[in-house]
Motif scaffolding. Sequence first.
Motif, PDB file in Angstrom:
ATOM      1  N   VAL A   1       0.864  -1.174   0.000  1.00 19.09           N
ATOM      2  CA  VAL A   1       0.000   0.000   0.000  1.00 19.09           C
ATOM      3  C   VAL A   1       0.901   1.225   0.000  1.00 19.09           C
ATOM      4  O   VAL A   1       1.874   1.288   0.745  1.00 19.09           O
ATOM      5  CB  VAL A   1      -0.920   0.024   1.246  1.00 19.09           C
ATOM      6  CG1 VAL A   1      -1.783   1.271   1.250  1.00 19.09           C
ATOM      7  CG2 VAL A   1      -1.764  -1.220   1.328  1.00 19.09           C
ATOM      8  N   VAL A   2       0.587   2.185  -0.837  1.00 17.85           N
ATOM      9  CA  VAL A   2       1.333   3.433  -0.883  1.00 17.85           C
ATOM     10  C   VAL A   2       0.353   4.568  -0.591  1.00 17.85           C
ATOM     11  O   VAL A   2      -0.697   4.668  -1.221  1.00 17.85           O
ATOM     12  CB  VAL A   2       2.007   3.648  -2.264  1.00 17.85           C
ATOM     13  CG1 VAL A   2       2.751   4.960  -2.295  1.00 17.85           C
ATOM     14  CG2 VAL A   2       2.937   2.488  -2.585  1.00 17.85           C
ATOM     15  N   THR A   3       0.695   5.415   0.381  1.00 18.04           N
ATOM     16  CA  THR A   3      -0.179   6.528   0.737  1.00 18.04           C
ATOM     17  C   THR A   3      -0.112   7.613  -0.332  1.00 18.04           C
ATOM     18  O   THR A   3       0.766   7.599  -1.204  1.00 18.04           O
ATOM     19  CB  THR A   3       0.234   7.139   2.094  1.00 18.04           C
ATOM     20  OG1 THR A   3       1.508   7.767   1.946  1.00 18.04           O
ATOM     21  CG2 THR A   3       0.276   6.088   3.186  1.00 18.04           C
ATOM     22  N   HIS A   4      -1.020   8.539  -0.235  1.00 23.14           N
ATOM     23  CA  HIS A   4      -1.035   9.647  -1.204  1.00 23.14           C
ATOM     24  C   HIS A   4       0.229  10.503  -1.114  1.00 23.14           C
ATOM     25  O   HIS A   4       0.558  11.227  -2.032  1.00 23.14           O
ATOM     26  CB  HIS A   4      -2.300  10.497  -1.028  1.00 23.14           C
ATOM     27  CG  HIS A   4      -2.355  11.240   0.265  1.00 23.14           C
ATOM     28  ND1 HIS A   4      -2.727  10.639   1.446  1.00 23.14           N
ATOM     29  CD2 HIS A   4      -2.078  12.526   0.557  1.00 23.14           C
ATOM     30  CE1 HIS A   4      -2.679  11.539   2.412  1.00 23.14           C
ATOM     31  NE2 HIS A   4      -2.294  12.692   1.912  1.00 23.14           N
ATOM     32  N   ARG A   5       0.953  10.405  -0.006  1.00 19.00           N
ATOM     33  CA  ARG A   5       2.219  11.131   0.147  1.00 19.00           C
ATOM     34  C   ARG A   5       3.430  10.292  -0.274  1.00 19.00           C
ATOM     35  O   ARG A   5       4.564  10.728  -0.155  1.00 19.00           O
ATOM     36  CB  ARG A   5       2.408  11.583   1.588  1.00 19.00           C
ATOM     37  CG  ARG A   5       1.391  12.627   2.000  1.00 19.00           C
ATOM     38  CD  ARG A   5       1.657  13.066   3.432  1.00 19.00           C
ATOM     39  NE  ARG A   5       0.613  13.957   3.872  1.00 19.00           N
ATOM     40  CZ  ARG A   5       0.800  15.236   4.140  1.00 19.00           C
ATOM     41  NH1 ARG A   5       1.988  15.759   4.022  1.00 19.00           N
ATOM     42  NH2 ARG A   5      -0.208  15.978   4.549  1.00 19.00           N
ATOM     43  N   GLY A   6       3.179   9.066  -0.725  1.00 20.42           N
ATOM     44  CA  GLY A   6       4.254   8.221  -1.222  1.00 20.42           C
ATOM     45  C   GLY A   6       4.900   7.297  -0.203  1.00 20.42           C
ATOM     46  O   GLY A   6       5.879   6.623  -0.517  1.00 20.42           O
TER      47      GLY A   6
ATOM     48  N   VAL B   1       2.902  -2.119   4.313  1.00 21.38           N
ATOM     49  CA  VAL B   1       2.449  -3.467   3.985  1.00 21.38           C
ATOM     50  C   VAL B   1       1.165  -3.711   4.758  1.00 21.38           C
ATOM     51  O   VAL B   1       1.142  -3.624   5.986  1.00 21.38           O
ATOM     52  CB  VAL B   1       3.505  -4.533   4.354  1.00 21.38           C
ATOM     53  CG1 VAL B   1       2.959  -5.937   4.099  1.00 21.38           C
ATOM     54  CG2 VAL B   1       4.784  -4.311   3.573  1.00 21.38           C
ATOM     55  N   HIS B   2       0.108  -4.008   4.027  1.00 22.13           N
ATOM     56  CA  HIS B   2      -1.192  -4.296   4.637  1.00 22.13           C
ATOM     57  C   HIS B   2      -1.256  -5.799   4.873  1.00 22.13           C
ATOM     58  O   HIS B   2      -1.169  -6.591   3.944  1.00 22.13           O
ATOM     59  CB  HIS B   2      -2.328  -3.846   3.715  1.00 22.13           C
ATOM     60  CG  HIS B   2      -3.670  -4.171   4.264  1.00 22.13           C
ATOM     61  ND1 HIS B   2      -4.272  -3.401   5.236  1.00 22.13           N
ATOM     62  CD2 HIS B   2      -4.522  -5.180   4.001  1.00 22.13           C
ATOM     63  CE1 HIS B   2      -5.445  -3.928   5.527  1.00 22.13           C
ATOM     64  NE2 HIS B   2      -5.613  -5.007   4.795  1.00 22.13           N
ATOM     65  N   VAL B   3      -1.372  -6.183   6.132  1.00 19.25           N
ATOM     66  CA  VAL B   3      -1.432  -7.603   6.477  1.00 19.25           C
ATOM     67  C   VAL B   3      -2.880  -8.064   6.530  1.00 19.25           C
ATOM     68  O   VAL B   3      -3.185  -9.207   6.215  1.00 19.25           O
ATOM     69  CB  VAL B   3      -0.712  -7.862   7.824  1.00 19.25           C
ATOM     70  CG1 VAL B   3      -0.816  -9.315   8.227  1.00 19.25           C
ATOM     71  CG2 VAL B   3       0.745  -7.440   7.731  1.00 19.25           C
TER      72      VAL B   3
END
Length: 58
Positions: free
Chosen positions: A24-29, A33-35
């Motif tokens: 997962v990458v946030t809007h801020r970059g 890791v989504h478990v």
Amino acid sequence: MEALRTAMAALGLPEASWSGIRAVVTHRGAAYVHVGLIPAAAAEVLAEALRSSPVTTD
């Protein structure tokens, strides 16, 4: 992310325990890791493995 999947598989956890792991990458970059949800028994195995070995960050 693949390292976490590999480690969980090496611990003998069933694929259902780690198949939902995704990047997962946030809007801020920022990368995460989504478990997701894992069975409590799998979390115990994973926690014990973390407690018994040193954790390093690169």
